[in-house]
Design a protein around this motif. Structure first.
Motif, mmCIF file in Angstrom:
data_model
loop_
_atom_site.group_PDB
_atom_site.id
_atom_site.type_symbol
_atom_site.label_atom_id
_atom_site.label_comp_id
_atom_site.label_asym_id
_atom_site.label_seq_id
_atom_site.Cartn_x
_atom_site.Cartn_y
_atom_site.Cartn_z
ATOM 1 N N ARG A 9 55.497 56.822 76.218
ATOM 2 C CA ARG A 9 55.422 56.612 74.698
ATOM 3 C C ARG A 9 54.221 55.448 74.377
ATOM 4 O O ARG A 9 53.750 54.595 75.153
ATOM 5 N N GLY A 14 54.665 47.677 65.482
ATOM 6 C CA GLY A 14 56.048 46.851 65.760
ATOM 7 C C GLY A 14 55.971 46.384 67.089
ATOM 8 O O GLY A 14 56.833 46.938 68.062
ATOM 9 N N HIS A 16 56.962 43.691 69.759
ATOM 10 C CA HIS A 16 58.157 42.841 70.106
ATOM 11 C C HIS A 16 58.941 42.645 68.731
ATOM 12 O O HIS A 16 59.531 41.489 68.589
ATOM 13 N N ASP A 18 61.624 44.925 68.288
ATOM 14 C CA ASP A 18 62.945 45.840 68.824
ATOM 15 C C ASP A 18 63.932 44.931 69.148
ATOM 16 O O ASP A 18 64.986 44.972 68.555
ATOM 17 N N TYR A 19 63.689 43.689 70.143
ATOM 18 C CA TYR A 19 64.777 42.818 70.461
ATOM 19 C C TYR A 19 65.231 41.979 69.436
ATOM 20 O O TYR A 19 65.987 41.159 69.595
ATOM 21 N N CYS A 149 64.040 44.020 77.728
ATOM 22 C CA CYS A 149 63.637 44.691 76.761
ATOM 23 C C CYS A 149 64.529 45.018 75.608
ATOM 24 O O CYS A 149 65.744 44.914 75.765
ATOM 25 N N GLY A 150 63.934 45.607 74.433
ATOM 26 C CA GLY A 150 64.676 46.044 73.585
ATOM 27 C C GLY A 150 64.516 47.855 73.756
ATOM 28 O O GLY A 150 64.739 48.207 74.930
ATOM 29 N N LEU A 151 64.863 48.353 72.761
ATOM 30 C CA LEU A 151 65.028 50.045 72.959
ATOM 31 C C LEU A 151 64.023 50.675 72.524
ATOM 32 O O LEU A 151 64.065 51.822 72.436
ATOM 33 N N ASP A 153 61.153 51.726 73.806
ATOM 34 C CA ASP A 153 60.450 52.727 74.765
ATOM 35 C C ASP A 153 61.597 53.782 74.851
ATOM 36 O O ASP A 153 60.874 55.035 74.791
ATOM 37 N N LEU A 197 55.652 43.478 83.238
ATOM 38 C CA LEU A 197 56.591 42.553 82.429
ATOM 39 C C LEU A 197 57.672 41.747 83.053
ATOM 40 O O LEU A 197 58.058 41.076 82.643
ATOM 41 N N GLY A 313 52.451 48.009 73.351
ATOM 42 C CA GLY A 313 53.629 47.684 74.415
ATOM 43 C C GLY A 313 53.489 46.041 74.394
ATOM 44 O O GLY A 313 53.262 45.186 73.618
ATOM 45 N N GLY A 314 53.947 45.807 75.461
ATOM 46 C CA GLY A 314 54.499 44.260 75.941
ATOM 47 C C GLY A 314 53.172 43.380 75.891
ATOM 48 O O GLY A 314 53.310 42.373 75.349
HETATM 49 C C1 GLA Z 1 57.857 46.621 75.896
HETATM 50 C C2 GLA Z 1 59.233 46.769 75.939
HETATM 51 C C3 GLA Z 1 59.975 47.141 74.474
HETATM 52 C C4 GLA Z 1 59.068 46.182 73.445
HETATM 53 C C5 GLA Z 1 57.483 46.392 73.786
HETATM 54 C C6 GLA Z 1 56.719 45.298 72.702
HETATM 55 O O1 GLA Z 1 57.445 47.819 75.908
HETATM 56 O O2 GLA Z 1 59.907 47.198 76.954
HETATM 57 O O3 GLA Z 1 61.214 46.836 74.553
HETATM 58 O O4 GLA Z 1 59.826 45.034 73.280
HETATM 59 O O5 GLA Z 1 57.345 45.778 75.071
HETATM 60 O O6 GLA Z 1 57.085 45.706 71.237
#
Ligand code: GLA
Length: 358
Positions: A9, A14, A16, A18-19, A149-151, A153, A197, A313-314
């Motif tokens: 993905r 957006g 950081h 998600d969490y 992490c959040g959701l 990904d 990460l 991403g991260g």
């Molecule tokens: C990583 C994490 C995701 C999200 C992104 C930043 O990809 O796995 O959950 O927090 O960083 O948006």
């Protein structure tokens, strides 16, 4: 034999959020992971990563993380998630292949988790919905890879469909697939700086966001507003990193909502501007960019046909995502490769894609 796939993905907007229970916009990629499952010895799980030529064997009844940073943790973590939900598991051999570049911010780990989850769902005849499968993948990251992490990904990987972006509200868990205008192309430009990460910077950012929410008196930063933040700043309660992190998250949530409205009317120019703003916010407020990503994003923006560019991403390395007009992608790749070559003595790897997925 069961064959299951899941795409990598790219986070379109957006960062950081998600969490923090916020809003995200993701796209599936045309690269992904494939897991092939075959029955194996009674209570054994045998994993073979064909691209890496590595094997890992475990007892189903004693699943635990292997060494830090290993790909096997994502698969084992997902299997453990199924078992903790009372799946009737039998021994399996899982053969893994992936075309998602690793450490590039394109979530090779989520693609692997989601392909594993889809394979196990069929092999063990469970009936989890896609959101539960995403949560199992997230849990694997938390408990087997140590990344809180959040959701974003997992949800993007599992819900992505061709020519659509995945708009996900991390609080209500609502997913909407928003059509991507046909003139949009994405170019992912890898910085060459590996991001891992699991090295702690990600979890540190998450902790700073939680601290900011606590000071602001909200459960998650999703509930905060710029006004609330301004007041907390004026009274001296919110300062430094927590202040900057909260401004970033509130700004990003607003940018995602605006981008979705812009997409609905086909306004890619607006979406591009929001991407540029997002990168600036990551650079100055969330402080998860790096020199190489800043360089690539700034160069990308000067190339004709590029509508916007940002880290995806991260952060702390990984890749820049550029939105370019269909028809200009080849010239874009040539131009960014040339400039990077001149400036840094190395041509970046690029990936041109539309929105991919099932
Ligand atoms: C990583 C994490 C995701 C999200 C992104 C930043 O990809 O796995 O959950 O927090 O960083 O948006």
């Amino acid at each position: 034999m069961i064959v299951a796939n899941a795409p990598g993905r790219a986070e379109w907007l957006g960062n950081h959020t998600d969490y923090n229970d916020g809003l995200v916009l993701g796209i599936g990629l045309q690269v992904g992971a494939t897991v092939t499952a075959r029955p194996a010895g009674d209570r054994e799980l045998v994993l073979r990563a064909l691209d890496l030529d590595e094997t890992c064997a475990c007892e189903l009844d004693a699943l635990s993380p292997v060494e830090v940073g290993s790909w096997a943790n994502y698969v084992l973590g997902v299997a453990a998630g199924f078992l903790s939900r009372a799946a009737k598991a039998q021994g399996l051999e899982l053969e893994i292949r992936s075309t998602v570049p690793m450490g590039a911010g394109l979530s090779s780990s989520a693609a692997l988790e989601c392909a594993t989850a889809r394979a196990l769902q069929r092999a063990w005849a469970t009936n989890f919905d896609d959101m539960e499968l995403a949560q199992i993948g997230q849990e694997a990251e938390h408990t087997f890879a140590g990344v809180r992490c959040g959701l974003l990904d997992q949800v993007t990987s599992l819900f992505a469909t061709r020519d659509h972006a995945v708009f996900f509200d991390c609080r209500s868990l609502e997913v909407e697939r928003v059509p991507v205008p046909p003139e949009a192309r994405f170019v992912i430009v890898q910085s060459g700086v590996k991001h891992a990460l699991s090295d702690g910077a990600y979890n540190e950012r998450r902790a700073e966001c939680e601290e900011a929410a606590r000071v602001l008196g909200v459960g998650k930063l999703r509930e905060a507003t710029m006004r609330l933040i301004d007041e907390a700043e004026r009274s001296g309660r919110l300062q430094g990193a927590a202040l900057r992190r909260s401004r970033h998250v509130v700004g990003e949530n607003a940018r995602v909502a605006t981008a979705v409205e812009a997409l609905r009317v086909g306004d890619l120019v607006k979406v591009g501007q929001l991407m540029d703003e997002s990168h600036e916010s990551s650079r100055t407020l969330f402080e998860n960019s790096c020199e190489e990503l800043d360089f690539l994003a700034a160069e990308a923006r000067t190339i004709p046909g590029c509508l916007g560019a940002r880290l995806t991403g991260g952060g702390f390395g990984g890749a820049v995502l550029a939105l370019v007009k269909h028809g200009t992608e080849d010239d874009f790749v040539e131009a960014i490769s040339e400039r990077t070559d001149r400036a840094r003595g190395g041509v970046p790897q690029t990936l041109v894609t539309g929105a991919g997925g099932a």
